[in-house]
Design an enzyme around this catalytic site. Structure first.
Site, mmCIF file in Angstrom:
data_model
loop_
_atom_site.group_PDB
_atom_site.id
_atom_site.type_symbol
_atom_site.label_atom_id
_atom_site.label_comp_id
_atom_site.label_asym_id
_atom_site.label_seq_id
_atom_site.Cartn_x
_atom_site.Cartn_y
_atom_site.Cartn_z
ATOM 1 N N CYS A 8 110.429 -22.852 -95.155
ATOM 2 C CA CYS A 8 111.120 -22.054 -96.161
ATOM 3 C C CYS A 8 112.398 -22.746 -96.609
ATOM 4 C CB CYS A 8 111.449 -20.670 -95.603
ATOM 5 S SG CYS A 8 109.995 -19.635 -95.327
ATOM 6 N N GLY A 9 113.083 -23.390 -95.649
ATOM 7 C CA GLY A 9 114.305 -24.099 -95.997
ATOM 8 C C GLY A 9 114.047 -25.225 -96.969
ATOM 9 N N SER B 132 114.757 -18.929 -92.774
ATOM 10 C CA SER B 132 115.107 -19.275 -91.399
ATOM 11 C C SER B 132 114.207 -20.356 -90.818
ATOM 12 C CB SER B 132 115.024 -18.025 -90.510
ATOM 13 O OG SER B 132 113.710 -17.495 -90.506
ATOM 14 N N CYS B 133 112.991 -20.500 -91.340
ATOM 15 C CA CYS B 133 112.092 -21.519 -90.802
ATOM 16 C C CYS B 133 112.237 -22.815 -91.586
ATOM 17 C CB CYS B 133 110.645 -21.035 -90.868
ATOM 18 S SG CYS B 133 109.992 -20.887 -92.539
ATOM 19 N N GLY B 134 111.757 -23.903 -91.021
ATOM 20 C CA GLY B 134 111.917 -25.201 -91.656
ATOM 21 C C GLY B 134 111.254 -25.282 -93.012
#
Length: 263
Positions: free
Chosen positions: A119-120, A115-117
C-alpha cells in the site's frame, strides 16, 4: 449562490498594542488576513477541506479540481453552489458523468490503509504520478523582470495585510493580466488557474509569477494548467526542479529586480 453573495471579507480590522524598541506602547488598528475552512464536495461526496482566504472561492474550486485531476476543463463542472455558513464555506460541485468516477477512485485512495509495504508503494506512486509534457517557453527573461516590478501594485489584499501570497498570469512580454491572492500559495495558484479556466483565458505564450517558494506541487499545477513557464520569488526544492525537468517546464526562481535563477 456565487462569490458575490458571500458577506465575508478577505481581511478584517483588529486592534493591537504596538510595542516600540524604546518601550513605548501605542494602540493601533491593522488589517489582518482572514482564513476560513472551505469544504469541497463533488457530486455529493465530501472530498477535501482547505484553509483559504474567503475570496474568489469559485475560482479556487475549479483550479483545485484541475490540480487534483478530477476535471480536465471548465465544461466538466456542470454546476456549483457556494454556501457561507459557520464556521466556514461549503462548495458543492456537480461534475460531468465522464469524470464522475474519478471522485470515488481518489476518495478510496485517500482512505486506503498505507500500513503495509505494498500500500505504501501505491501511495508513493500516486503522489508522484506522471505529468504531461509542458508547453514550450520561447520568451525573454526581461518579461519576468517587468512583471516582478509591477506585481506589488496588483495585490490589494497583501497591501492591506502583508500576509497573503499572489499568483499572476503574465503575457509573453511581461504585462500582468490577472492576479489572485490567498494566505496559501497553493490556493493562490489554484484561484488563478480556476479564473483562467472559467473565463477561457489561455497562457498564449505567457507565464505565471508567484510570490512563494517553488515547491513540486506548484510545478505540477503549472504543468497541468498548460503553463509554459513558472517563476517564483523564492528558491525551489530539489523535487520541484526534478519534476519540472521531467515535464519540460521552464523554471525561473529567486526572482529579484536585478537577477533570477534559470533552470
Amino acid at each position: 449562490m456565487t462569490d458575490s453573495d458571500l458577506s465575508c471579507s478577505p481581511a478584517a480590522m483588529l486592534g493591537f498594542a504596538r510595542v516600540a524598541a524604546d518601550g513605548v506602547i501605542t494602540t493601533i488598528d491593522r488589517a489582518i488576513a482572514e482564513e476560513v475552512p472551505v469544504a469541497i464536495e463533488c457530486n455529493g461526496i465530501a472530498y477535501a477541506v482547505l484553509m483559504a482566504t474567503p475570496d474568489a472561492i469559485e475560482d479556487l474550486a475549479y483550479g483545485f479540481l484541475l490540480s487534483e485531476r478530477l476535471i480536465d476543463a471548465a465544461m466538466d463542472v456542470r454546476g456549483i453552489d457556494v454556501h457561507r455558513g459557520e464556521p466556514g464555506i461549503v462548495v458543492r460541485l456537480a461534475l460531468a458523468k465522464r469524470v464522475a468516477e474519478r471522485i470515488g477512485d481518489r476518495v478510496r485512495h485517500r482512505n486506503s490503509d498505507a500500513s503495509c509495504g505494498l500500500c505504501g508503494v501505491e501511495t508513493l506512486a500516486q503522489a508522484l504520478r506522471p505529468l504531461p509534457h509542458a508547453a514550450r517557453w520561447d520568451g525573454s527573461d526581461s518579461a519576468i523582470f517587468q512583471a516582478y516590478a509591477a506585481l506589488r501594485d496588483h495585490q490589494p489584499i497583501n497591501a492591506a495585510t502583508g500576509a497573503v501570497h499572489g499568483a499572476a498570469a503574465c503575457t509573453r512580454d511581461g504585462m500582468i493580466q490577472m492576479v489572485r491572492e490567498d494566505v496559501g500559495r497553493h490556493n493562490a495558484f489554484d484561484k488563478l488557474i480556476g479564473a483562467m479556466m472559467r473565463t477561457g483565458q489561455g497562457w498564449d505564450g505567457g507565464f505565471a509569477l508567484l510570490t512563494s517558494r517553488c515547491s513540486y506541487e506548484l510545478v505540477e499545477k503549472a504543468v497541468l494548467a498548460r503553463c509554459p513557464l513558472l517563476a517564483t520569488i523564492s528558491a525551489p526544492t530539489r523535487l520541484a526542479v526534478d519534476r519540472a525537468g521531467e515535464a519540460g517546464l521552464a523554471l525561473r526562481t529567486l526572482v529579484r529586480a536585478d537577477a533570477l535563477l534559470a533552470t
